[in-house]
Design a protein around this motif. Structure first.
Motif, PDB file in Angstrom:
ATOM      1  N   SER A  13      62.671  60.535  38.755  1.00  0.00           N
ATOM      2  CA  SER A  13      62.258  59.312  39.273  1.00  0.00           C
ATOM      3  C   SER A  13      61.539  59.246  40.793  1.00  0.00           C
ATOM      4  N   ALA A  14      62.116  60.333  41.436  1.00  0.00           N
ATOM      5  CA  ALA A  14      61.280  60.577  42.603  1.00  0.00           C
ATOM      6  C   ALA A  14      59.933  60.710  42.592  1.00  0.00           C
ATOM      7  N   GLN A  15      59.734  61.454  41.340  1.00  0.00           N
ATOM      8  CA  GLN A  15      58.162  61.763  41.037  1.00  0.00           C
ATOM      9  C   GLN A  15      57.478  60.476  40.860  1.00  0.00           C
ATOM     10  N   ALA A  16      58.042  59.592  40.166  1.00  0.00           N
ATOM     11  CA  ALA A  16      57.472  58.197  39.786  1.00  0.00           C
ATOM     12  C   ALA A  16      57.207  57.375  40.984  1.00  0.00           C
ATOM     13  N   LEU A  17      58.170  57.597  41.860  1.00  0.00           N
ATOM     14  CA  LEU A  17      57.928  57.043  43.180  1.00  0.00           C
ATOM     15  C   LEU A  17      56.780  57.340  43.952  1.00  0.00           C
ATOM     16  N   VAL A  18      56.690  58.719  43.845  1.00  0.00           N
ATOM     17  CA  VAL A  18      55.602  59.316  44.736  1.00  0.00           C
ATOM     18  C   VAL A  18      54.255  58.864  44.065  1.00  0.00           C
ATOM     19  N   LEU A  19      54.198  58.896  42.679  1.00  0.00           N
ATOM     20  CA  LEU A  19      52.885  58.287  42.094  1.00  0.00           C
ATOM     21  C   LEU A  19      52.605  56.904  42.061  1.00  0.00           C
ATOM     22  N   ALA A  20      53.789  56.087  42.650  1.00  0.00           N
ATOM     23  CA  ALA A  20      53.464  54.540  42.309  1.00  0.00           C
ATOM     24  C   ALA A  20      52.732  53.952  43.470  1.00  0.00           C
ATOM     25  N   GLU A  21      51.836  53.055  42.788  1.00  0.00           N
ATOM     26  CA  GLU A  21      50.968  52.045  43.532  1.00  0.00           C
ATOM     27  C   GLU A  21      52.052  51.282  44.442  1.00  0.00           C
ATOM     28  N   PRO A  22      51.571  50.987  45.650  1.00  0.00           N
ATOM     29  CA  PRO A  22      52.268  49.917  46.456  1.00  0.00           C
ATOM     30  C   PRO A  22      52.244  48.461  46.048  1.00  0.00           C
ATOM     31  N   ALA A  23      52.836  48.221  44.856  1.00  0.00           N
ATOM     32  CA  ALA A  23      52.864  46.708  44.288  1.00  0.00           C
ATOM     33  C   ALA A  23      54.149  46.734  43.522  1.00  0.00           C
ATOM     34  N   ASP A  24      54.687  45.101  43.188  1.00  0.00           N
ATOM     35  CA  ASP A  24      55.679  45.020  42.603  1.00  0.00           C
ATOM     36  C   ASP A  24      55.787  45.953  41.246  1.00  0.00           C
ATOM     37  N   ASP A  25      54.562  45.933  40.681  1.00  0.00           N
ATOM     38  CA  ASP A  25      54.780  46.949  39.185  1.00  0.00           C
ATOM     39  C   ASP A  25      54.352  48.160  39.560  1.00  0.00           C
ATOM     40  N   GLY A  26      54.217  48.962  40.662  1.00  0.00           N
ATOM     41  CA  GLY A  26      53.905  50.005  41.010  1.00  0.00           C
ATOM     42  C   GLY A  26      54.537  51.111  40.295  1.00  0.00           C
ATOM     43  N   ALA A  27      56.025  51.189  40.799  1.00  0.00           N
ATOM     44  CA  ALA A  27      56.996  52.008  40.110  1.00  0.00           C
ATOM     45  C   ALA A  27      57.093  52.076  38.628  1.00  0.00           C
ATOM     46  N   TYR A  28      56.876  50.603  38.097  1.00  0.00           N
ATOM     47  CA  TYR A  28      56.939  50.391  36.647  1.00  0.00           C
ATOM     48  C   TYR A  28      55.814  51.255  35.860  1.00  0.00           C
ATOM     49  N   ARG A  29      54.708  50.976  36.454  1.00  0.00           N
ATOM     50  CA  ARG A  29      53.523  51.677  35.751  1.00  0.00           C
ATOM     51  C   ARG A  29      53.600  53.224  36.107  1.00  0.00           C
ATOM     52  N   ALA A  30      54.126  53.541  37.115  1.00  0.00           N
ATOM     53  CA  ALA A  30      54.220  55.066  37.364  1.00  0.00           C
ATOM     54  C   ALA A  30      55.055  55.747  36.310  1.00  0.00           C
ATOM     55  N   GLU A  31      56.196  55.014  36.086  1.00  0.00           N
ATOM     56  CA  GLU A  31      57.129  55.338  35.160  1.00  0.00           C
ATOM     57  C   GLU A  31      56.736  55.658  33.723  1.00  0.00           C
ATOM     58  N   ARG A  32      55.950  54.906  33.454  1.00  0.00           N
ATOM     59  CA  ARG A  32      55.305  55.018  32.076  1.00  0.00           C
ATOM     60  C   ARG A  32      54.606  56.492  31.850  1.00  0.00           C
TER      61      ARG A  32
END
Length: 303
Positions: free
Chosen positions: A174-193
């Protein structure tokens, strides 16, 4: 070379080989985190056509903690009736069984997950966002003339529940996904994929299904980042999609350093609303936030 979050998402390989399968993750979470028995007993009574209000009231009153939370809830901004309610029997008569079921769910779900130790994120920021989303969803539902708009508060509280499962049971990924996430509502959602091969939306929907919660709540959890017109629950999904974006405006940086709201045009089309509702809904949610926070997380509201 330094990479922006978006370029890293494309450069990194898809799903981690260490990530559990979705079904495996949800089975494990369900074994550890389950709804209290009283919720299911309330549900059984409501579903029984032979039940009466007095029986339901006695069941709730058998749990002193639940009684206190229920009475506090029905006198709160979430379920305020415009009059003081001092007895469970009054609440049952005024609200009816299905709304009472939602109150039981809303006031127990936070405590259920609140017993878990925090891992990847500060849980208080998570619940702040969820409560803002609940309040905004209720206000939007009223503007859409949704019958029993109070039920949308529960959908708002539960929309990101899959994130808690990922944070608790897969903290490193999960921490990895947050690092990859774009700064948007769906940023973490897309990084989780990218990291898991599935998202918190899918995790949340599967957990709500395992708990036996209504299909409408499952649909909201699954699609709140990507509204769709063909669902029988399209309006509920669109409302929570908008509420999520509004909540992120009230709680910028709750998980990501910046969080830009991305609102699907389809959500405006489905609800029949437009951007003019954002500011009054923001103001209304903000005015009731501390009281609702104290209802769901007693003692956590800033003094």
């Amino acid at each position: 070379m330094n990479h922006s979050p978006s370029s890293r998402i494309q450069a990194d390989p898809p799903a981690s080989s260490q990530a559990p399968e979705l079904a495996e993750l949800v089975r494990g979470a369900h074994r550890v985190v389950s709804l209290p028995e009283v919720y299911y007993r309330v549900q059984e009574l409501i579903d029984d056509p032979r039940h009466n209000s007095a029986t339901l009231a006695r069941l709730i009153e058998s749990d002193s903690g639940l009684t206190a939370r229920l009475l506090k809830a029905v006198n709160s901004p979430l379920y305020g009736l415009g009059r003081r309610v001092d007895r469970v029997s009054q609440a049952v008569g005024l609200l009816g069984g299905h709304i009472l079921r939602d109150i039981v769910l809303a006031t127990t779900i936070v405590r259920t997950f609140g017993k878990l130790p925090p891992q990847a994120v500060d849980l208080s920021t998570f619940w702040h966002h969820s409560i803002y989303c609940a309040l905004a969803a209720q206000q939007l539902a009223r503007r859409c003339h949704v019958l029993h708009s109070e039920r949308m508060a529960v959908a708002g509280i539960l929309h990101d529940i899959g994130q808690l499962v990922l944070y608790r049971f897969q903290p490193a990924a999960s921490a990895q996904a947050l690092v990859l996430a774009e700064p948007a509502d769906d940023g973490a959602y897309r990084a989780e994929r990218r990291v898991f091969g599935y998202t918190h939306a899918e995790v949340g929907a599967e957990l709500l299904k395992a708990w036996g919660l209504p299909e409408s709540l499952q649909a909201v959890a699954l699609h709140h980042h990507e509204p769709l017109a063909e669902s029988p629950h399209a309006l509920d999904i669109a409302i929570v999609h908008l509420a999520n974006a509004i909540a992120n405006r009230l709680e910028p940086g709750r998980i990501l350093p910046r969080c830009e709201s991305r609102i699907s045009p389809l959500a405006w089309e489905i609800t029949g609303l437009d951007e003019a509702v954002i500011e009054p809904v923001l103001a209304e949610a903000n005015s009731h936030f501390l009281e609702t926070l104290d209802l769901l997380l007693p003692g956590r509201a800033p003094r």
